[in-house]
Scaffold this motif. Structure first.
Motif, short mmCIF file in Angstrom:
data_model
loop_
_atom_site.label_atom_id
_atom_site.label_comp_id
_atom_site.label_asym_id
_atom_site.label_seq_id
_atom_site.Cartn_x
_atom_site.Cartn_y
_atom_site.Cartn_z
N GLY A 1 38.11 37.25 30.03
CA GLY A 1 36.86 37.98 30.05
C GLY A 1 35.71 37.02 29.79
N VAL A 2 34.60 37.22 30.47
CA VAL A 2 33.43 36.35 30.30
C VAL A 2 32.34 37.07 29.52
CG1 VAL A 2 31.60 35.08 31.51
CG2 VAL A 2 33.94 35.02 32.39
N LEU B 1 34.59 38.56 34.51
CA LEU B 1 35.77 37.82 34.08
C LEU B 1 35.91 36.60 34.95
CD1 LEU B 1 38.04 38.47 36.43
CD2 LEU B 1 38.36 40.55 35.14
N LEU B 2 36.85 35.72 34.56
CA LEU B 2 37.14 34.55 35.39
C LEU B 2 38.62 34.49 35.67
CD1 LEU B 2 38.56 32.02 33.69
CD2 LEU B 2 36.27 31.80 32.77
N SER C 1 43.50 47.63 35.93
CA SER C 1 43.10 46.80 37.08
C SER C 1 41.59 46.65 37.07
CB SER C 1 43.55 47.44 38.40
OG SER C 1 44.96 47.52 38.45
N PHE C 2 41.14 45.41 37.29
CA PHE C 2 39.72 45.08 37.35
C PHE C 2 39.39 44.71 38.80
CE2 PHE C 2 41.22 43.98 33.11
CZ PHE C 2 40.29 44.60 32.29
N ASP C 3 38.63 45.54 39.47
CA ASP C 3 38.24 45.31 40.86
C ASP C 3 36.93 44.52 40.85
OD1 ASP C 3 38.64 45.67 43.62
OD2 ASP C 3 37.35 47.46 43.66
N CYS C 4 36.91 43.38 41.53
CA CYS C 4 35.81 42.43 41.36
C CYS C 4 35.25 41.88 42.66
CB CYS C 4 36.30 41.23 40.55
SG CYS C 4 37.01 41.62 38.95
N GLU C 5 34.00 41.47 42.57
CA GLU C 5 33.36 40.66 43.60
C GLU C 5 33.21 39.26 43.02
OE1 GLU C 5 29.71 42.74 44.38
OE2 GLU C 5 30.74 44.28 45.57
N ILE C 6 33.60 38.25 43.80
CA ILE C 6 33.49 36.87 43.35
C ILE C 6 32.04 36.44 43.50
CG2 ILE C 6 34.22 34.48 43.75
CD1 ILE C 6 36.87 35.65 44.88
N GLU C 7 31.42 36.07 42.38
CA GLU C 7 30.01 35.68 42.40
C GLU C 7 29.79 34.18 42.36
OE1 GLU C 7 27.84 37.95 39.44
OE2 GLU C 7 27.53 39.48 40.97
N GLN C 8 30.69 33.45 41.71
CA GLN C 8 30.56 32.00 41.63
C GLN C 8 31.94 31.37 41.81
OE1 GLN C 8 28.47 30.43 38.19
NE2 GLN C 8 27.47 32.40 37.89
N ILE D 1 37.90 27.94 39.86
CA ILE D 1 37.56 29.01 38.93
C ILE D 1 36.68 30.00 39.66
CG2 ILE D 1 36.46 29.64 36.74
CD1 ILE D 1 36.89 26.65 35.91
N PHE D 2 37.13 31.25 39.70
CA PHE D 2 36.33 32.33 40.28
C PHE D 2 35.66 33.09 39.14
CE2 PHE D 2 40.02 32.08 43.30
CZ PHE D 2 39.32 31.57 44.38
#
Length: 180
Positions: free
Chosen positions: A39-40, A47-48, A114-121, A130-131
């Motif tokens: 978690g970020v 998160l990463l 489950s954590f549904d995510c968009e990769i931002e960096q 590292i996503f």
């Protein structure tokens, strides 16, 4: 300088949750087993995920810019093996029941969460990428009675179940900043 073998031996003693990371796009569904998830921030929820650049599905995660972190329960050790094996992507996804949330990345129906995510960096460091991901949806899994409290962790090169408290609950969580 730290030798790679010394580093690996030391890191084997760092307990980590076991996760299946998934993505989907025009080229199909892909996934891999990961323990390097963290978690970020809670604002914004992020998160990463760390992924080996040598992974055969690495390019798909870069191209799709979405992923889901599926946190595995104790009953999912076979999924961890499947998603870290040489098995085809099609065969891997036959191992569980999969749905979707906001991004369209595969969500394991009975994952602990489950954590549904968009990769931002995206940041490359050594052998890994590292996503940094913004969480757009969260789903708590539909486990059978008694399974929701048993997590799957990797420690000392082996799988372990965890979930029973060993001491009293404290007033704050690990990593939470203390205020004066």
């Amino acid at each position: 300088m730290i030798e790679a073998t010394d580093f690996r031996h030391a890191m084997a003693l760092l307990s980590s949750a076991v996760n299946v990371i998934t993505t989907a796009g025009l080229s199909g569904r892909y996934g891999f087993t990961a323990s390097a998830v963290c978690g970020v921030s809670d604002t914004p929820a992020s998160l990463l995920v760390c992924m080996n650049k040598a992974s055969r599905s690495h390019g798909h995660f870069i191209d799709n810019k979405i992923l889901t972190v599926n946190v595995l329960g104790a009953q999912h050790q076979h999924l961890s093996h499947a998603f870290s094996s040489g098995m085809s992507s099609e065969e891997r996804f036959k191992q569980g029941v999969w749905t979707e949330l906001e991004t369209g990345a595969p969500v394991l129906a009975d994952a602990l969460v489950s954590f549904d995510c968009e990769i931002e960096q995206i940041q490359e460091v050594g052998t890994h990428t590292i996503f940094i991901c913004r969480i757009v949806a969260i789903q708590h899994g539909q486990q059978e009675q008694g399974q929701q409290d048993q997590g799957l962790v990797y420690f000392n090169r082996g799988y372990h179940q965890i979930g029973h408290h060993v001491g009293p609950q404290v007033g704050h969580q690990v990593g939470q900043a203390e205020t004066a």
